[in-house]
Each structure stands twice: as C-alpha cells, then as structure tokens.
Design a protein around this motif. Sequence first.
Motif, PDB file in Angstrom:
ATOM      1  N   PRO A 415       1.311  45.316  55.396  1.00 49.17           N
ATOM      2  CA  PRO A 415       0.457  44.735  54.183  1.00 49.17           C
ATOM      3  C   PRO A 415       1.573  44.241  53.117  1.00 49.17           C
ATOM      4  CG  PRO A 415      -0.530  46.799  54.736  1.00 49.17           C
ATOM      5  CD  PRO A 415       0.726  46.504  55.666  1.00 49.17           C
ATOM      6  N   CYS A 416       2.402  44.771  52.781  1.00 52.96           N
ATOM      7  CA  CYS A 416       3.686  44.253  51.781  1.00 52.96           C
ATOM      8  C   CYS A 416       4.847  44.762  52.522  1.00 52.96           C
ATOM      9  CB  CYS A 416       3.436  44.927  50.535  1.00 52.96           C
ATOM     10  SG  CYS A 416       4.689  44.369  49.526  1.00 52.96           S
ATOM     11  N   GLY A 417       5.233  46.073  52.765  1.00 53.84           N
ATOM     12  CA  GLY A 417       6.586  46.358  52.981  1.00 53.84           C
ATOM     13  C   GLY A 417       7.815  46.506  51.769  1.00 53.84           C
ATOM     14  N   LEU A 418       8.279  47.408  51.786  1.00 50.39           N
ATOM     15  CA  LEU A 418       9.355  47.616  50.542  1.00 50.39           C
ATOM     16  C   LEU A 418      10.723  47.549  51.159  1.00 50.39           C
ATOM     17  CD1 LEU A 418       7.598  50.525  48.533  1.00 50.39           C
ATOM     18  CD2 LEU A 418       7.783  47.955  47.920  1.00 50.39           C
ATOM     19  N   ASN A 419      10.910  48.178  52.511  1.00 47.28           N
ATOM     20  CA  ASN A 419      12.326  48.126  52.835  1.00 47.28           C
ATOM     21  C   ASN A 419      12.882  46.635  53.063  1.00 47.28           C
ATOM     22  OD1 ASN A 419      11.176  51.010  54.192  1.00 47.28           O
ATOM     23  ND2 ASN A 419      13.460  51.077  53.408  1.00 47.28           N
ATOM     24  N   GLN A 420      12.018  45.849  53.357  1.00 45.06           N
ATOM     25  CA  GLN A 420      12.822  44.246  53.544  1.00 45.06           C
ATOM     26  C   GLN A 420      13.314  43.886  52.268  1.00 45.06           C
ATOM     27  OE1 GLN A 420       9.587  44.945  53.392  1.00 45.06           O
ATOM     28  NE2 GLN A 420       8.560  42.992  52.732  1.00 45.06           N
ATOM     29  N   MET A 421      12.524  44.302  51.290  1.00 49.59           N
ATOM     30  CA  MET A 421      12.991  43.686  49.748  1.00 49.59           C
ATOM     31  C   MET A 421      14.041  44.738  49.476  1.00 49.59           C
ATOM     32  SD  MET A 421       9.337  42.844  47.677  1.00 49.59           S
ATOM     33  CE  MET A 421       8.124  44.196  48.447  1.00 49.59           C
ATOM     34  N   TYR A 422      13.960  46.122  49.651  1.00 52.15           N
ATOM     35  CA  TYR A 422      15.466  46.730  49.466  1.00 52.15           C
ATOM     36  C   TYR A 422      16.594  46.262  50.010  1.00 52.15           C
ATOM     37  CZ  TYR A 422      12.127  50.549  47.923  1.00 52.15           C
ATOM     38  OH  TYR A 422      10.926  51.134  47.511  1.00 52.15           O
ATOM     39  N   SER A 423      16.453  45.894  51.284  1.00 53.21           N
ATOM     40  CA  SER A 423      17.262  45.312  51.954  1.00 53.21           C
ATOM     41  C   SER A 423      18.145  43.996  51.338  1.00 53.21           C
ATOM     42  CB  SER A 423      17.041  45.035  53.499  1.00 53.21           C
ATOM     43  OG  SER A 423      16.623  45.959  54.203  1.00 53.21           O
ATOM     44  N   LEU A 424      16.892  43.319  51.209  1.00 51.85           N
ATOM     45  CA  LEU A 424      17.620  41.887  50.713  1.00 51.85           C
ATOM     46  C   LEU A 424      18.439  42.309  49.191  1.00 51.85           C
ATOM     47  CD1 LEU A 424      14.363  39.771  51.184  1.00 51.85           C
ATOM     48  CD2 LEU A 424      16.518  39.321  52.109  1.00 51.85           C
ATOM     49  N   ALA A 425      17.998  42.984  48.398  1.00 52.81           N
ATOM     50  CA  ALA A 425      18.741  43.220  46.962  1.00 52.81           C
ATOM     51  C   ALA A 425      19.992  43.958  47.527  1.00 52.81           C
ATOM     52  CB  ALA A 425      17.836  44.355  46.484  1.00 52.81           C
TER      53      ALA A 425
END
Length: 514
Positions: A415-425
């Motif tokens: 649905p969204c995912g958070l870990n891929q955004m953490y990873s990019l950061a």
Amino acid sequence: MAKTGGTKLKILMCTSEAVPFAKTGGLADAVSSLSLALARLGHEVKIVMPRYYGINRDKLKRMEGALGVPMAGGEEWCSAYTTDLPSGPSVGPSNGSKKPVKVYFIEHEGFFGRDGIYGSPFEPDFLDNPRRFAFFCRSCFQLCRKIGWYPDILHAHDWPAALAPVFLRHGEKYGGYNESGETGSFATTASILTIHNLGYQGIYSKDAFFYTGLGWDVFYQAGFDDWNMMNLLKAGINSADKINTVSPSYARETLSQEGGFRLDGPLRYRSEDYTGILNGVDIEVWNPATDRYLPAPYSIKDLSGKVKAKKALQRRYGLPEASKVPLIGMICRLTEQKGVGELFGPSYGSAFSICLDMNLQFVFLGAGEAWAEHEIGSLSSRLSNFKAQIGYNEELSHLIEGGADFFLMPSRYEPCGLNQMYSLAYGTIPIVRNTGGLADTVQNYNQKTGEGTGFMFDYLSPNSIYDTVGWAVWAWYNRRKDIEAMRLRGMEQDFSWKKSALQYTELYRKAMGT
C-alpha cells in the motif's frame, strides 16, 4: 457544535493503533506521525484508541466519571484515560503556540483487558472482534460528548475504526445531546476513512450485527452484506464522506479486480471520493544526520559515517568487514504479501541461489510465518554470506538501513511501504517490485543515462528477484559512479509528513464542502 468556518480544523483520529502505545504495523506509525504533522500546521488533533492490557495505565491520567456507551440491549460502561502524544522537539505552528496532540484511551476490561490487539497466538483473530470494535467506535462519540469537544473531521483508520463513519452517517449526525442539551452536536462533522491495507477488512458473522444497535435497513443501506457475512470495511467505504489510501498507485491498483480484494466494485462506485495520499517519514526519528543508533552520523555532504555503519553491521551479523562487497539488507514481516514465498521458497532464483551465485552479503531481520522462519534459519547456517536475526529490534533496524548498500522489498503488493523511504534517506538503494507506494517513491535505474534511485521489477517470481538483484550487483561492480550518484539522488528526496499533512487538510475541506 463543530464549526466549518476558520482556517484551522478540529480533527479526531479514531484508530486501533498508535505509536508508542500499540503497534502491529505501519498503521501505528502513520497515525501518530500524521497527527503531529497536522498539529504543526496549527490544527487541533486528538487521538482516541483502546487501552489494551499492554498499555500501562499508571502513566496515564484517568478522567473523572465513567463513560456510558449505548449499544444494543443497553449500555456498556467504561473508563477513559488521557495523555499527550510524545512529540519530539517541536509541535505546533511556527508562532510558538503549542497544541499538543491529546491521546484518549477507552478502557473496557472485557474487550481490551487481554494480551493482543486483534488476536493472540492461541486465537489469531478474536471471535468477539466485531463487538470489541463496534463498542470502540461508538465510544468515540460518547467521549467527545464527555469532554464537550466536537470535531470538524472524524478520521477513521482501517477496518477496526470503519464503523465510526457508519455510526456518524446513520445516527450521530441527527441525534444525541451535548452537555448543554443542544441536539445535533455532530451535525457538521465530516468523516474520512483511510485504508492502510485492503487485505484486512473485518469480515465476521452477521450474527454480531445486532450489537451495533443499528437497524437491518442500515445493514443493507451501508453495504455490510458480504456473502452472507458482514464486512466492516465495506460498510465504512460506503458511509464515509471521503475515502483515501496511502499511496496514489495503490489507490489505482485497488480499483482493479486483481488488487481490490473483492472491494474494487464499491471503490469504483465511490471513485470520485477516493484518492491516494502517500505516507510520510518521521524525519526526527529516521535521519542519518541525527540517528542515535548509528555509530556515526552522516549526510549527503559527508558519507563517511555510512562506511562506519556498514562495518558495524557486518560485525553485528558476524560477516567479514569487506567494504568492496555489496551488502543487501532486508527487514519485513514474513507473510505472503511481502513476497517471502518467492524469495525463500525452494525454487531456483530464491535467496539461496542469490547468495550462492553472487559475490554479495545478505542480512535479514524480521519474523512471521513459521515455515519462513525455519527456512531462513537453515539458510543462515548453510551460507557464509547470509545471516539472519528472527524477531524485531529497533536499534538493529536503524543499523541495517544505515549500513546496507541495497535494501530488498519484493512485495506482492505494498500500500505504501516505509522502508524504501528510510533507505533512500539513508543512501541505501532500494531493490523493489513496481507496485503501490514502491512505484510512487522509487525511480528505476536507467542504465543508459545513470538516472534513477533504485532497481525495480514488474512480475513477482524467484527469477525476477534473482535477475534484479543480479542487475544491482552488476552495477555495483561495473557502474560505481552511477551507484554513488543514485545514493545522493535518493538522499535528496523529501518524504517528510508536511506535504502529506497539507494534502490531508485539503481532503478534509473537500469532505466538509468548504
């Protein structure tokens, strides 16, 4: 009575989870972070949730008097507690005035005085869940009456709170009394339902419907009926003024038969009122420049701390401190949704083949289905370059995000995912399936131009995961300039909650017709 005028709104979050009090997944993070982001914009936000057995009431303030909640056959009596949501260094608008987010807890020992939120190891889905959460949703209105506070927006989250818009539309808007004897206290309140994961809908025997106190005409008007069962999320979809989910791509996917989990029809019917708003990241917690769990801070201007984080991660998992070997990290719940069958199953192209054929290191953190835990433990004992820890560990989660070179998310749907955004950061390059929020946050690598922020594949299979990991590893050894540019490009992305909070504010105003 709630007012529709003015620039700031009164918002009630109705939820079964919120960090740091109760959490099973991303719902808890999203509710708390969004509430704080809305408060920083100057809105008055309150959260109401159950007080589960695991929430220590000694740290809460008990409200005076009992709370009577009318349910079928009479009233349920409960207590209410309150506290402030931990907010970090700054909450409220820039003018310095602070409006802390108040959290209210509904205490009912019969419904919530037990281990588990939705179930336990012995009873994965509590049989009385429809009664538990029907009571909870109705209690939200009684709480507002008790404190004399009536929201402009009732924001319900997922199936446990989906009855709140139903109660609002089919009763609370037109009746009830506040402390002054005035009728229609919720007459101007609008409702929003956020779907965090359509795979969980709250489907139970319709024998439990009587407990809601609603008439059978409402059962059919609100669309509870689902193959001779009752579907709480479906009724919420049909009753809320506006509906959203947690990424634009997932919103589109849920309108299809493949991604709609049998609710694509009701969602298509409400398509004009349905939208996708991407979740954000709490940058006060997930920020490599300030992360207390990393051995050294780092930023886009100085990545030396990431080198130290990689060494620390390799030591933590008992891997050789090989800076030139790419390190893949993975953190997930071991469920079908996360693609674990394809990654850890017996087929060629699985994690065993990846680690056997490629010069890389692989670390895993997570827990879930027993067969997957067993297989991961077996791989960890058989392979020198694959190491795993079963369970969850906040400190280790941060170290994996900081120390890994790549982060793998082969989700069936997301649905969204958070870990891929953490990873990019954190300058960690995602390897993801092209679905849902992953598609909205990661740009696929262009081998000709060097552009992109990650590596993506479309069809979920062991071979596609194997090939895409192989592609990333090839780029690591042969296109290092591209890899370093992708790191920096990812760290430049802005996934803070402020943008999302502004979009939610706009959605609220549309729901109110202002």
